[in-house]
Design an enzyme around this catalytic site. Sequence first.
Site, short mmCIF file in Angstrom:
data_model
loop_
_atom_site.label_atom_id
_atom_site.label_comp_id
_atom_site.label_asym_id
_atom_site.label_seq_id
_atom_site.Cartn_x
_atom_site.Cartn_y
_atom_site.Cartn_z
N TYR A 1 -36.33 -49.29 -24.42
CA TYR A 1 -36.41 -50.48 -24.46
C TYR A 1 -37.00 -51.18 -24.90
O TYR A 1 -37.53 -52.25 -25.86
CB TYR A 1 -35.38 -50.67 -23.52
CG TYR A 1 -34.99 -52.07 -22.82
CD1 TYR A 1 -34.87 -53.34 -23.67
CD2 TYR A 1 -35.32 -52.24 -21.22
CE1 TYR A 1 -34.18 -54.53 -23.01
CE2 TYR A 1 -35.24 -53.97 -20.77
CZ TYR A 1 -34.22 -54.52 -21.59
OH TYR A 1 -34.57 -55.85 -21.09
N ASP B 1 -43.46 -41.14 -29.73
CA ASP B 1 -42.44 -41.42 -28.48
C ASP B 1 -41.49 -39.78 -28.61
O ASP B 1 -41.29 -39.15 -29.81
CB ASP B 1 -41.47 -42.03 -28.81
CG ASP B 1 -40.13 -42.34 -27.77
OD1 ASP B 1 -39.66 -41.33 -27.15
OD2 ASP B 1 -40.17 -43.52 -27.14
N PHE C 1 -45.84 -47.25 -23.00
CA PHE C 1 -44.77 -47.45 -22.71
C PHE C 1 -44.42 -46.61 -21.96
O PHE C 1 -43.22 -45.87 -21.24
CB PHE C 1 -44.23 -48.37 -23.27
CG PHE C 1 -44.20 -49.87 -23.99
CD1 PHE C 1 -44.26 -51.13 -23.43
CD2 PHE C 1 -45.30 -50.47 -25.50
CE1 PHE C 1 -44.83 -52.08 -23.61
CE2 PHE C 1 -45.50 -51.36 -25.02
CZ PHE C 1 -45.46 -52.09 -24.42
N TYR D 1 -41.62 -42.58 -8.09
CA TYR D 1 -42.50 -42.92 -10.04
C TYR D 1 -43.45 -44.10 -9.56
O TYR D 1 -43.95 -44.06 -10.31
CB TYR D 1 -40.75 -43.80 -9.92
CG TYR D 1 -40.85 -45.26 -11.11
CD1 TYR D 1 -41.05 -44.55 -12.46
CD2 TYR D 1 -40.22 -45.95 -11.00
CE1 TYR D 1 -41.15 -45.65 -13.07
CE2 TYR D 1 -40.95 -47.13 -11.99
CZ TYR D 1 -41.07 -47.18 -12.60
OH TYR D 1 -41.36 -47.89 -13.56
N LYS E 1 -47.49 -44.08 -11.08
CA LYS E 1 -47.77 -45.09 -11.61
C LYS E 1 -49.46 -45.86 -11.13
O LYS E 1 -49.90 -45.69 -11.81
CB LYS E 1 -46.92 -46.02 -11.92
CG LYS E 1 -45.49 -46.01 -13.31
CD LYS E 1 -46.45 -46.56 -14.78
CE LYS E 1 -45.50 -45.72 -15.45
NZ LYS E 1 -45.35 -46.56 -16.40
N PHE F 1 -25.53 -50.38 -4.15
CA PHE F 1 -26.32 -49.24 -3.10
C PHE F 1 -27.00 -50.19 -1.85
O PHE F 1 -27.97 -50.35 -2.07
CB PHE F 1 -27.29 -48.84 -3.97
CG PHE F 1 -26.29 -47.50 -5.08
CD1 PHE F 1 -25.04 -47.31 -5.38
CD2 PHE F 1 -27.24 -47.46 -6.22
CE1 PHE F 1 -25.01 -45.94 -6.12
CE2 PHE F 1 -26.74 -46.60 -7.76
CZ PHE F 1 -25.16 -45.87 -7.18
N ARG G 1 -34.40 -58.81 -5.74
CA ARG G 1 -35.34 -58.27 -7.44
C ARG G 1 -35.66 -59.62 -8.27
O ARG G 1 -35.40 -60.68 -7.61
CB ARG G 1 -34.59 -57.10 -7.32
CG ARG G 1 -34.61 -55.95 -7.43
CD ARG G 1 -35.54 -54.78 -6.64
NE ARG G 1 -35.73 -53.91 -7.30
CZ ARG G 1 -35.61 -53.41 -5.56
NH1 ARG G 1 -35.78 -54.10 -4.21
NH2 ARG G 1 -36.24 -52.02 -4.89
N GLY H 1 -35.72 -43.84 -1.81
CA GLY H 1 -36.89 -45.03 -2.79
C GLY H 1 -36.87 -46.31 -3.01
O GLY H 1 -38.18 -46.41 -3.77
#
Length: 323
Positions: free
Chosen positions: A11, A31, A69, A137, A141, A207, A220, A282
């Site tokens: 994306y 990729d 990315f 995750y 990072k 959720f 967010r 998470g």
Amino acid sequence: MKYLVTGGAGYIGSIVATMLLEAGHEVVVLDDCSTGASERVPAGATLVQKRVQDVGDVLDSSFDGILHFGGLIAAGESMAKPEIYWEANTAATFELLTAMREANVRTLVFSSTAAVYGNPTEVPIREDAAKAPTSTYGASKLASDMAISSEVTAHDLAAVSLRYFNVVGAYQDKSGIWHGENHEPETHIIPIAFDAASGKRDSFALFGEDYPTKDGTCVRDYIHVADLADAHLLALGAAQAGEHKIYNLGNGNGFTNKEVVETVKRVTGTDFPVAIEGRRAGDPAELVASSEKAKAELGWKPTRDSLDRMVADAWEYYQHAHA
Ligand SMILES: NC(=O)c1ccc[n+]([C@@H]2O[C@H](COP(=O)([O-])OP(=O)(O)OC[C@H]3O[C@@H](n4cnc5c(N)ncnc54)[C@H](O)[C@@H]3O)[C@@H](O)[C@H]2O)c1
Ligand SMILES: O=c1ccn([C@@H]2O[C@H](COP(=O)(O)OP(=O)(O)O[C@H]3O[C@H](CO)[C@@H](O)[C@H](O)[C@H]3O)[C@@H](O)[C@H]2O)c(=O)[nH]1
């Protein structure tokens, strides 16, 4: 300039690759198409279908820099399958740094994330806030960011880590083609809400509504993918040997998940059932950026900062992609 774009069949990477080509640069995409698709690589870029872990086979000193990315992106999945996140995100970044050193490619722009902060002690989140990721995750990072910092200090790399908050929207290129988000399977709130809006799903699963936020759902900070892409071009210009520059990229506006769903209903002119489910593992309660540093140091000026605009552009792309 000649740039290697890892994850350029995904994306965000495919949209930044499109803008690099529009700015007159040469682009090679690396990729493995594990979650991306070769059709998304923009015309004019060359695709090398390989894992980032094998970047050493591709890199040579003809490249002026790398935009990295490539990797796995779903915080929820990273709790169930942590090993694939350490491999595709952290181990792959180690290999990339080694290959850059060996090929003498000295400029790196890295896709870091708001997920490195975990549940913040202060909102909006600045770059110097405590890092306590709540997902593997985010941890994978953060470990990559730390490895990049060491490489900068020891070997004079010029690196910029961009910590994106929640990326949405789509980009219409200069020839009129829309590029947007189309993950399979999809995990992100807005495209999933579009599935409910278009009847592809019977209902939208929300959720958790027991978070310590104004309506009990997670908060967010959404950023338009084209504003985010602009920051990458600025970051390439700002990278300096021996410095690891780190910037948060968001708009500083927090939206609850319920507000996001209402926005999707309003912008698409639809209504759909919402089923309240348990929390997703998470997920931090609230992630809202301070991007003052990026504005001051990079001269970054987001221009598409209304959530309605972001959702409208994403919906435009969604309708093209599912026509
Ligand atoms: N989408 C967001 O809201 C968001 C927010 C913060 C950070 N990020 C970061 O931005 C980057 C791009 O995200 P996106 O939304 O475009 O994701 P995406 O899944 O659309 O793209 C990632 C691409 O990386 C490729 N890939 C995965 N593992 C690979 C490997 N080992 N070797 C080579 N290629 C590999 C996939 O095939 C895919 O094309 C990711 O690093 C992600 O962590 C995204
Ligand atoms: O069907 C769904 C999907 C999501 N959510 C909720 O929506 C919010 C946002 O989730 P999602 O769209 O999956 O994004 P995040 O988990 O916040 O992660 C995104 O944003 C992060 C930065 O904030 C990046 O690090 C990640 O790569 C990127 O996937 C979370 O509370 C989810 O639990 C739902 O309620 N239902």
